[in-house]
Design a protein around this motif. Structure first.
Motif, PDB file in Angstrom:
ATOM      1  N   ALA A  19       0.824  -1.205   0.000  1.00 43.74           N
ATOM      2  CA  ALA A  19       0.000   0.000   0.000  1.00 43.74           C
ATOM      3  C   ALA A  19       0.860   1.258   0.000  1.00 43.74           C
ATOM      4  O   ALA A  19       1.844   1.361   0.733  1.00 43.74           O
ATOM      5  CB  ALA A  19      -0.914  -0.002   1.228  1.00 43.74           C
ATOM      6  N   PHE A  20       0.467   2.212  -0.838  1.00 43.35           N
ATOM      7  CA  PHE A  20       1.142   3.506  -0.966  1.00 43.35           C
ATOM      8  C   PHE A  20       2.597   3.363  -1.404  1.00 43.35           C
ATOM      9  O   PHE A  20       3.439   4.186  -1.030  1.00 43.35           O
ATOM     10  CB  PHE A  20       1.067   4.295   0.355  1.00 43.35           C
ATOM     11  N   TYR A  21       2.890   2.328  -2.173  1.00 40.57           N
ATOM     12  CA  TYR A  21       4.224   2.142  -2.733  1.00 40.57           C
ATOM     13  C   TYR A  21       4.131   2.050  -4.245  1.00 40.57           C
ATOM     14  O   TYR A  21       3.071   1.752  -4.808  1.00 40.57           O
ATOM     15  CB  TYR A  21       4.891   0.875  -2.190  1.00 40.57           C
ATOM     16  N   ALA A  22       5.245   2.287  -4.900  1.00 44.52           N
ATOM     17  CA  ALA A  22       5.342   2.141  -6.356  1.00 44.52           C
ATOM     18  C   ALA A  22       6.763   1.728  -6.701  1.00 44.52           C
ATOM     19  O   ALA A  22       7.700   1.960  -5.918  1.00 44.52           O
ATOM     20  CB  ALA A  22       4.988   3.454  -7.059  1.00 44.52           C
ATOM     21  N   PRO A 198       1.259   5.170 -13.414  1.00 47.03           N
ATOM     22  CA  PRO A 198       2.215   5.830 -14.317  1.00 47.03           C
ATOM     23  C   PRO A 198       1.709   5.820 -15.752  1.00 47.03           C
ATOM     24  O   PRO A 198       1.145   4.827 -16.231  1.00 47.03           O
ATOM     25  CB  PRO A 198       3.487   4.982 -14.157  1.00 47.03           C
ATOM     26  N   LYS A 199       1.900   6.922 -16.438  1.00 45.23           N
ATOM     27  CA  LYS A 199       1.335   7.082 -17.776  1.00 45.23           C
ATOM     28  C   LYS A 199       1.859   6.057 -18.763  1.00 45.23           C
ATOM     29  O   LYS A 199       1.196   5.751 -19.763  1.00 45.23           O
ATOM     30  CB  LYS A 199       1.597   8.492 -18.301  1.00 45.23           C
ATOM     31  N   ARG A 200       3.055   5.486 -18.511  1.00 40.27           N
ATOM     32  CA  ARG A 200       3.601   4.508 -19.451  1.00 40.27           C
ATOM     33  C   ARG A 200       2.770   3.229 -19.508  1.00 40.27           C
ATOM     34  O   ARG A 200       2.895   2.439 -20.452  1.00 40.27           O
ATOM     35  CB  ARG A 200       5.047   4.171 -19.095  1.00 40.27           C
ATOM     36  N   TRP A 201       1.917   2.998 -18.480  1.00 40.09           N
ATOM     37  CA  TRP A 201       1.081   1.798 -18.477  1.00 40.09           C
ATOM     38  C   TRP A 201      -0.328   2.062 -18.994  1.00 40.09           C
ATOM     39  O   TRP A 201      -1.157   1.152 -19.013  1.00 40.09           O
ATOM     40  CB  TRP A 201       0.993   1.211 -17.065  1.00 40.09           C
ATOM     41  N   VAL A 202      -0.609   3.321 -19.385  1.00 42.30           N
ATOM     42  CA  VAL A 202      -1.970   3.677 -19.824  1.00 42.30           C
ATOM     43  C   VAL A 202      -1.872   4.329 -21.201  1.00 42.30           C
ATOM     44  O   VAL A 202      -1.618   5.537 -21.297  1.00 42.30           O
ATOM     45  CB  VAL A 202      -2.648   4.627 -18.815  1.00 42.30           C
ATOM     46  N   PRO A 203      -2.037   3.571 -22.287  1.00 43.74           N
ATOM     47  CA  PRO A 203      -1.922   4.151 -23.627  1.00 43.74           C
ATOM     48  C   PRO A 203      -2.880   5.321 -23.819  1.00 43.74           C
ATOM     49  O   PRO A 203      -4.070   5.230 -23.506  1.00 43.74           O
ATOM     50  CB  PRO A 203      -2.293   2.982 -24.553  1.00 43.74           C
ATOM     51  N   GLY A 204      -2.351   6.429 -24.292  1.00 41.33           N
ATOM     52  CA  GLY A 204      -3.166   7.615 -24.536  1.00 41.33           C
ATOM     53  C   GLY A 204      -3.086   8.648 -23.431  1.00 41.33           C
ATOM     54  O   GLY A 204      -3.437   9.821 -23.648  1.00 41.33           O
ATOM     55  N   LEU A 247      -0.824  -5.115 -11.943  1.00 42.81           N
ATOM     56  CA  LEU A 247      -1.258  -5.917 -13.092  1.00 42.81           C
ATOM     57  C   LEU A 247      -0.824  -5.269 -14.402  1.00 42.81           C
ATOM     58  O   LEU A 247      -0.305  -5.947 -15.301  1.00 42.81           O
ATOM     59  CB  LEU A 247      -2.777  -6.084 -13.070  1.00 42.81           C
ATOM     60  N   LEU A 248      -1.032  -3.968 -14.535  1.00 40.96           N
ATOM     61  CA  LEU A 248      -0.692  -3.277 -15.781  1.00 40.96           C
ATOM     62  C   LEU A 248       0.807  -3.269 -16.044  1.00 40.96           C
ATOM     63  O   LEU A 248       1.239  -3.222 -17.199  1.00 40.96           O
ATOM     64  CB  LEU A 248      -1.217  -1.844 -15.745  1.00 40.96           C
ATOM     65  N   SER A 249       1.609  -3.307 -14.997  1.00 40.22           N
ATOM     66  CA  SER A 249       3.060  -3.265 -15.168  1.00 40.22           C
ATOM     67  C   SER A 249       3.682  -4.643 -15.240  1.00 40.22           C
ATOM     68  O   SER A 249       4.898  -4.768 -15.460  1.00 40.22           O
ATOM     69  CB  SER A 249       3.698  -2.489 -14.010  1.00 40.22           C
ATOM     70  N   ASN A 250       2.888  -5.689 -15.080  1.00 43.12           N
ATOM     71  CA  ASN A 250       3.403  -7.059 -15.068  1.00 43.12           C
ATOM     72  C   ASN A 250       3.219  -7.684 -16.444  1.00 43.12           C
ATOM     73  O   ASN A 250       2.094  -7.884 -16.897  1.00 43.12           O
ATOM     74  CB  ASN A 250       2.661  -7.883 -14.016  1.00 43.12           C
ATOM     75  N   ALA A 265      -5.291  -5.978 -18.990  1.00 45.99           N
ATOM     76  CA  ALA A 265      -4.778  -6.661 -17.804  1.00 45.99           C
ATOM     77  C   ALA A 265      -5.767  -7.747 -17.404  1.00 45.99           C
ATOM     78  O   ALA A 265      -6.979  -7.561 -17.519  1.00 45.99           O
ATOM     79  CB  ALA A 265      -4.577  -5.675 -16.654  1.00 45.99           C
ATOM     80  N   TRP A 266      -5.276  -8.876 -16.929  1.00 39.02           N
ATOM     81  CA  TRP A 266      -6.162  -9.983 -16.562  1.00 39.02           C
ATOM     82  C   TRP A 266      -5.631 -10.669 -15.312  1.00 39.02           C
ATOM     83  O   TRP A 266      -4.446 -10.581 -14.978  1.00 39.02           O
ATOM     84  CB  TRP A 266      -6.274 -10.999 -17.709  1.00 39.02           C
TER      85      TRP A 266
END
Length: 608
Positions: A19-22, A198-204, A247-250, A265-266
């Motif tokens: 929690a609250f980490y990145a 992070p924006k790199r994991w969200v196209p657009g 999930l998005l970064s994995n 992501a799944w």
């Protein structure tokens, strides 16, 4: 429902970020001992030759969305907070406040967790060691600096996690309690979602993005800002944001292709080990064997009956996460869908003669433009997102939905693939698989006709368009044999010259091609002294002309064009398979053998 399933995943997965980490690159590290004395200077963790460490070693970093206010992180932050370094253009007065706030947080941590690394870092500041460290020559304002105490990374210490969760929760809390929409319990509620993706994991997205955000009155119900009308407790907000970010970064749980404008992501809940992604994209042999063996064993595993497949497709709009699709399905149903997917698209490879399954990404790649190689070199598919790729938008995710959820295929896919085959002159296993898939999943196709569309050459009576494709393939093979036996260079094959025209109007090409066929057969019988081969080709052609009947299709409709292409591909694969079997002494053939150095023609073979 999406947020609830993300919270469930966070509660059961070992891969979720605390929690609250990145995960962020920490450029500089400072080692101190238990009494706060430095064991050397700052160490640069960046490696310009390693793409994963270009900006420093990636580590877990305390993180919450930082606004215009002063908001220090714990045990790792930039040089302004950690040492009070002033960069060009910065405001010294503000930096002094940032530095004081960071030191105050460390002191508070040392008091709250006296057995952790906090007291050592507090001693470092009390001893005046911070003022003795000068900024490195290549230091920049955004570089993160982390403390190490007696060889341990301080920010990831369990006592640091515990203390930071309380601090960050207080910063993001609304000061009120209520019924949480996610866990349905009365809990302290959040004012805003505590973290951004992070924006790199969200196209657009052009900035780091929030999943739920009402930062202006005009965005919220009854002109209410923040999460006033979307009550979410701190615990759930932390969990679903860290779960979704993880999930998005994995790469084992998400995927995105350039130009497809979304990231998928799944995850699986309930304990099942079935991995849909490994099955349809990585074509994992073990997953496929277990999938196929399930029905044969009489019953699926009990855990699969209780497990669910979840998937979310997201895009971005500035600093907002746009949820484009959300799916939740029982694992048993997903398995049935994947079995149907393989049944509908697997196809014989015209070069190896084996029935193959094709990755979803390769099917999407093959739907784009094919660029022929220069000077006879191998060609390649236009890259995803490149100018002129000629792929339908969101095709990859559309095919993935068809594979896992048995959704309808993207509109006009069949027409698009046929046009690309005509224009490119390129037909390989992936494109043939798309043709067969589109035909078998036509909504108005009777079940009996559907079963006729087999992966390999069908021995059952077939439509005239399919048989016409077989005739065209035999004609092309005959021409190649004649020129090879005569040791003549063949600049343009029969297929290369007439394939596109034959797709649109088989009758014109085949009727005019029969004159060439007679000439080629005559050369084999006479000057080339291969009467047996001539007779073998004649028998095949005579048999096929009997099957096609008195009327060869002309002015073909879309389904007939697809049938023609499928017949052509499977006939070529059948002749190739027959020759391979004869060469291995497994089967006799009256066809001429191919030379040992034969290579795939320009319109067949593996993707380059």
């Amino acid at each position: 429902m999406l947020l609830q399933r993300l919270v469930e995943y966070a509660d059961t997965s070992k891969d979720v970020i605390p929690a609250f980490y990145a995960r962020k690159p920490v450029r500089w590290s400072l080692e101190i001992d238990g009494s706060g004395v430095p064991r050397g200077d700052l160490v640069d963790t960046a490696d310009k030759d390693d793409p994963h460490r270009k900006f420093g070693a990636t580590s877990l970093v305390p993180a919450v969305t930082r606004t215009a206010g002063i908001s220090p992180a714990l045990a790792v932050d930039n040089g302004e907070y950690v040492f009070g370094w002033v960069s060009e253009g910065a405001k010294p007065e503000r930096i002094a406040k940032q530095y004081d706030a960071f030191r105050a947080l460390i002191t508070e941590w040392a008091v709250a967790e006296p057995d952790g690394p906090g007291p050592a870092i507090a001693a470092f500041y009390r001893g005046g060691h911070a003022g003795k460290l000068e900024p490195p020559s290549d230091w920049s304002r955004g570089d993160l600096i982390g403390f190490w105490v007696d060889g341990l990374y301080a920010a990831d210490d369990p006592r640091a996690r515990r203390f930071w969760a309380v601090v960050a929760g207080d910063r993001k809390g609304s000061g009120r309690s209520g019924l949480c929409l996610v866990c349905e319990r009365v809990q302290p509620l959040l004012q805003t979602v505590p973290q951004q993706i992070p924006k790199r994991w969200v196209p657009g997205a052009t900035n780091n993005a929030s999943l739920v955000s009402m930062n202006k009155a005009a965005h919220g119900y009854e002109l209410q800002q923040n999460l006033t009308n979307t009550p979410i407790c701190a615990d759930c907000g932390l969990k679903f944001m860290t779960a979704l970010t993880g999930l998005l970064s994995n790469p084992l749980h998400s995927t995105a292709l350039s130009g497809q404008n979304a990231r998928l992501a799944w995850w699986v809940l309930g304990g099942s080990t079935f991995d849909p992604w490994a099955t349809v994209e990585q074509l994992d042999p073990a997953q496929i064997r277990n999938l196929v063996a399930g029905p044969a064993s009489g019953a699926e595993a009990t855990v699969d009956d209780l497990s669910r497949y979840c998937a979310v497709t997201v895009g971005g709009n500035v600093a907002r996460v746009v949820v484009r699709d959300w799916v939740e399905q029982p694992i048993g149903r997903v398995k049935d869908n994947v079995r149907a997917w393989f049944d509908d698209h697997e196809i014989v490879d015209a070069w190896t003669g084996e029935v193959v399954k094709v990755k979803v990404s390769q099917l999407a790649r093959a739907a784009g433009r094919f660029e022929a190689g220069r000077n006879g070199g191998p060609g390649s598919w236009t890259k995803f997102g490149a100018s002129g790729e000629q792929r339908p938008p969101d095709l990859f995710h559309g095919l993935l939905g068809a594979a896992l959820l048995k959704r309808p295929l993207p509109p006009k896919l069949l027409n698009h693939v046929i046009n690309r085959i005509r224009i490119d002159g390129r037909l390989d296993a992936a494109r043939a698989a798309l043709i067969r898939l589109a035909l078998r999943r036509h909504p108005n196709l009777p079940e009996r006709e559907r079963e006729r569309l087999t992966p390999t050459l069908s021995v059952e009576p077939q439509p005239p368009a399919y048989v016409s494709g077989r005739i065209f393939a035999v004609m092309d093979d005959l021409q190649r044999t004649v020129f090879r036996v005569a040791d003549q260079k063949l600049n343009t094959t029969f297929a290369e010259r007439y394939f596109g025209r034959a797709i649109d109007n088989p009758q014109v090409v085949i009727v005019s091609g029969r004159r060439n066929v007679e000439a080629w057969l005559k050369r084999l019988r006479g000057p080339l002294h291969r009467p047996n081969w001539s007779e073998a080709y004649r028998r095949r052609l005579d048999d096929l002309f009997v099957q096609v009947g008195p009327t060869i299709p002309s002015g073909a409709v879309l389904a007939d064009k697809a049938q023609f292409i499928l017949g052509y591909h499977q006939q070529r694969a059948e002749m190739r398979t027959e020759r391979l079997a004869a060469a291995a002494n497994k089967k006799k053939t009256d066809l001429p053998p191919e030379p040992d150095d034969a290579a795939p023609s320009t319109d067949e073979g593996d993707d380059a």
